[in-house]
Design a protein around this motif. Sequence first.
Motif, mmCIF file in Angstrom:
data_model
loop_
_atom_site.group_PDB
_atom_site.id
_atom_site.type_symbol
_atom_site.label_atom_id
_atom_site.label_comp_id
_atom_site.label_asym_id
_atom_site.label_seq_id
_atom_site.Cartn_x
_atom_site.Cartn_y
_atom_site.Cartn_z
ATOM 1 N N ARG A 172 -24.526 57.582 -31.858
ATOM 2 C CA ARG A 172 -23.264 57.965 -31.214
ATOM 3 C C ARG A 172 -22.556 56.753 -30.634
ATOM 4 N NH1 ARG A 172 -20.659 57.813 -27.125
ATOM 5 N NH2 ARG A 172 -22.360 56.607 -26.211
ATOM 6 N N TRP A 173 -21.306 56.614 -30.912
ATOM 7 C CA TRP A 173 -20.468 55.642 -30.215
ATOM 8 C C TRP A 173 -19.052 56.215 -30.225
ATOM 9 C CZ3 TRP A 173 -16.588 52.617 -32.774
ATOM 10 C CH2 TRP A 173 -16.564 52.760 -34.172
ATOM 11 N N SER A 174 -18.162 55.602 -29.492
ATOM 12 C CA SER A 174 -16.832 56.173 -29.283
ATOM 13 C C SER A 174 -15.761 55.392 -30.036
ATOM 14 C CB SER A 174 -16.506 56.159 -27.782
ATOM 15 O OG SER A 174 -17.493 56.833 -27.047
ATOM 16 N N ARG A 179 -12.060 54.599 -31.894
ATOM 17 C CA ARG A 179 -10.643 54.914 -31.698
ATOM 18 C C ARG A 179 -9.936 55.068 -33.045
ATOM 19 N NH1 ARG A 179 -11.851 51.314 -27.521
ATOM 20 N NH2 ARG A 179 -11.572 52.246 -25.463
ATOM 21 N N PHE A 208 -2.371 53.961 -23.443
ATOM 22 C CA PHE A 208 -3.413 53.317 -24.269
ATOM 23 C C PHE A 208 -4.226 54.350 -25.039
ATOM 24 C CE2 PHE A 208 -7.136 54.091 -21.528
ATOM 25 C CZ PHE A 208 -6.513 54.378 -20.313
ATOM 26 N N ASN A 209 -4.269 55.577 -24.550
ATOM 27 C CA ASN A 209 -4.964 56.640 -25.293
ATOM 28 C C ASN A 209 -4.041 57.292 -26.322
ATOM 29 O OD1 ASN A 209 -7.526 56.380 -24.102
ATOM 30 N ND2 ASN A 209 -6.869 57.554 -22.315
ATOM 31 N N TRP A 245 -4.036 55.873 -29.960
ATOM 32 C CA TRP A 245 -5.038 56.100 -31.008
ATOM 33 C C TRP A 245 -5.430 57.570 -31.182
ATOM 34 C CZ3 TRP A 245 -9.493 58.349 -29.169
ATOM 35 C CH2 TRP A 245 -9.763 58.210 -27.802
ATOM 36 N N HIS A 297 -14.956 60.834 -28.806
ATOM 37 C CA HIS A 297 -14.559 59.796 -27.851
ATOM 38 C C HIS A 297 -13.986 60.518 -26.630
ATOM 39 C CE1 HIS A 297 -12.905 55.465 -27.349
ATOM 40 N NE2 HIS A 297 -12.945 56.068 -26.171
ATOM 41 N N GLN A 298 -14.661 60.367 -25.521
ATOM 42 C CA GLN A 298 -14.186 61.029 -24.301
ATOM 43 C C GLN A 298 -13.153 60.156 -23.616
ATOM 44 O OE1 GLN A 298 -17.516 62.667 -21.877
ATOM 45 N NE2 GLN A 298 -18.790 61.954 -23.567
ATOM 46 N N MET A 299 -12.275 60.805 -22.846
ATOM 47 C CA MET A 299 -11.296 60.013 -22.101
ATOM 48 C C MET A 299 -10.984 60.633 -20.741
ATOM 49 S SD MET A 299 -7.581 60.806 -23.733
ATOM 50 C CE MET A 299 -7.988 60.399 -25.417
ATOM 51 N N GLY A 300 -10.680 59.747 -19.809
ATOM 52 C CA GLY A 300 -10.243 60.182 -18.485
ATOM 53 C C GLY A 300 -8.808 59.761 -18.218
ATOM 54 N N GLY A 301 -8.222 59.000 -19.126
ATOM 55 C CA GLY A 301 -6.869 58.489 -18.941
ATOM 56 C C GLY A 301 -5.803 59.456 -19.425
ATOM 57 N N ARG A 305 -21.815 46.371 -28.918
ATOM 58 C CA ARG A 305 -22.076 47.432 -27.938
ATOM 59 C C ARG A 305 -23.104 46.923 -26.926
ATOM 60 N NH1 ARG A 305 -23.953 52.505 -29.889
ATOM 61 N NH2 ARG A 305 -22.986 53.287 -27.993
ATOM 62 N N ARG A 339 -25.294 47.479 -23.047
ATOM 63 C CA ARG A 339 -25.764 48.287 -21.930
ATOM 64 C C ARG A 339 -26.572 47.410 -20.995
ATOM 65 N NH1 ARG A 339 -22.724 51.523 -24.012
ATOM 66 N NH2 ARG A 339 -23.021 53.780 -24.118
HETATM 67 C C1 LIG Z 1 -15.563 60.186 -18.349
HETATM 68 C C2 LIG Z 1 -15.157 59.180 -19.408
HETATM 69 C C3 LIG Z 1 -13.867 58.693 -19.410
HETATM 70 C C4 LIG Z 1 -13.466 57.783 -20.415
HETATM 71 N N1 LIG Z 1 -12.147 57.394 -20.471
HETATM 72 C C5 LIG Z 1 -11.720 56.685 -21.540
HETATM 73 C C6 LIG Z 1 -10.328 56.470 -21.736
HETATM 74 O O1 LIG Z 1 -9.465 56.937 -20.965
HETATM 75 N N2 LIG Z 1 -9.953 55.752 -22.837
HETATM 76 C C7 LIG Z 1 -10.864 55.250 -23.735
HETATM 77 O O2 LIG Z 1 -10.445 54.637 -24.708
HETATM 78 N N3 LIG Z 1 -12.194 55.458 -23.572
HETATM 79 C C8 LIG Z 1 -12.646 56.174 -22.520
HETATM 80 N N4 LIG Z 1 -13.996 56.444 -22.366
HETATM 81 C C9 LIG Z 1 -14.968 55.912 -23.344
HETATM 82 C C10 LIG Z 1 -15.866 54.845 -22.713
HETATM 83 O O3 LIG Z 1 -15.124 53.685 -22.517
HETATM 84 C C11 LIG Z 1 -17.079 54.614 -23.630
HETATM 85 O O4 LIG Z 1 -17.860 55.781 -23.698
HETATM 86 C C12 LIG Z 1 -17.949 53.461 -23.115
HETATM 87 O O5 LIG Z 1 -17.249 52.249 -23.213
HETATM 88 C C13 LIG Z 1 -19.257 53.323 -23.885
HETATM 89 O O6 LIG Z 1 -18.998 53.148 -25.249
HETATM 90 P P1 LIG Z 1 -19.691 54.081 -26.345
HETATM 91 O O7 LIG Z 1 -19.325 55.505 -26.008
HETATM 92 O O8 LIG Z 1 -19.099 53.643 -27.656
HETATM 93 O O9 LIG Z 1 -21.163 53.861 -26.261
HETATM 94 C C14 LIG Z 1 -14.409 57.334 -21.380
HETATM 95 C C15 LIG Z 1 -15.722 57.833 -21.351
HETATM 96 C C16 LIG Z 1 -16.098 58.755 -20.396
HETATM 97 C C17 LIG Z 1 -17.507 59.313 -20.415
#
Ligand SMILES: Cc1cc2nc3c(=O)[nH]c(=O)nc-3n(C[C@H](O)[C@H](O)[C@H](O)COP(=O)(O)O)c2cc1C
Length: 197
Positions: A25-27, A29, A83-84, A87, A135-139, A184, A186
């Motif tokens: 799993r990775w996030s 764009r 920025f969100n 993508w 890909h989760q986001m808070g923005g 990546r 940690r």
């Molecule tokens: C609660 C939460 C909010 C996040 N908000 C954003 C965001 O607004 N924009 C974005 O591009 N990534 C966002 N991310 C993704 C994180 O940046 C990403 O999970 C982290 O850098 C680790 O990378 P990985 O998921 O590829 O392992 C968010 C992740 C979480 C869990």
Amino acid sequence: MTLVTDLTSRKAATEAPLIDPLAERWSPRAFDPEAVVESEQLRTILEAARWAPSANNSQPWRFIVARRGTAAFASLHGAMAGFNKEWADSAAVLIVNIAETVDAEGRPRPWARYDLGQAVAHLTVQAQHEGLHTHQMGGFDAQAIHEAFGLDERHEVVSITTIGALGDVDRLSDVLREREVAPRQRKPLADFVTVGE
Ligand SMILES: Cc1cc2nc3c(=O)[nH]c(=O)nc-3n(C[C@H](O)[C@H](O)[C@H](O)COP(=O)(O)O)c2cc1C
């Protein structure tokens, strides 16, 4: 300049063995703007959230699901930070993650956000197992989403999960492409684990 990287293999360099969906799993764009998540797959992904543990089995999560091309998707995309926005329009599905922080009788649920987070974690792992990416986001403007979907004060919009298939990294802007291929990282386990004696 095009960075040549195999994005299908951004597997975590783990300190101990993990099951594949966690290690893989990775996030991203860069999502495929044509990809569709089948209804059965989506149901399975949400079913994974359903079976997450929660305080007192209160299951204080709610999800709004929006497929690309719908008015709901456009509304959510419109509420995202710039920025969100750049993508996330190519994701196949957006899921709004909502915590029910107060129960129907008005009692606070102190673990609601924690429980929601666990449900979302389940969902992301299941999606990965389905061959998809999340890909989760808070923005984003949570208040705008709260109003657009007529949520009441017992509900808090916490995050959004994008779901889709991997797309072409070269469609991203230079800044996002660099982030997409960056190594990546940690903290080491020893930095945040204390073993009691
Ligand atoms: C609660 C939460 C909010 C996040 N908000 C954003 C965001 O607004 N924009 C974005 O591009 N990534 C966002 N991310 C993704 C994180 O940046 C990403 O999970 C982290 O850098 C680790 O990378 P990985 O998921 O590829 O392992 C968010 C992740 C979480 C869990």
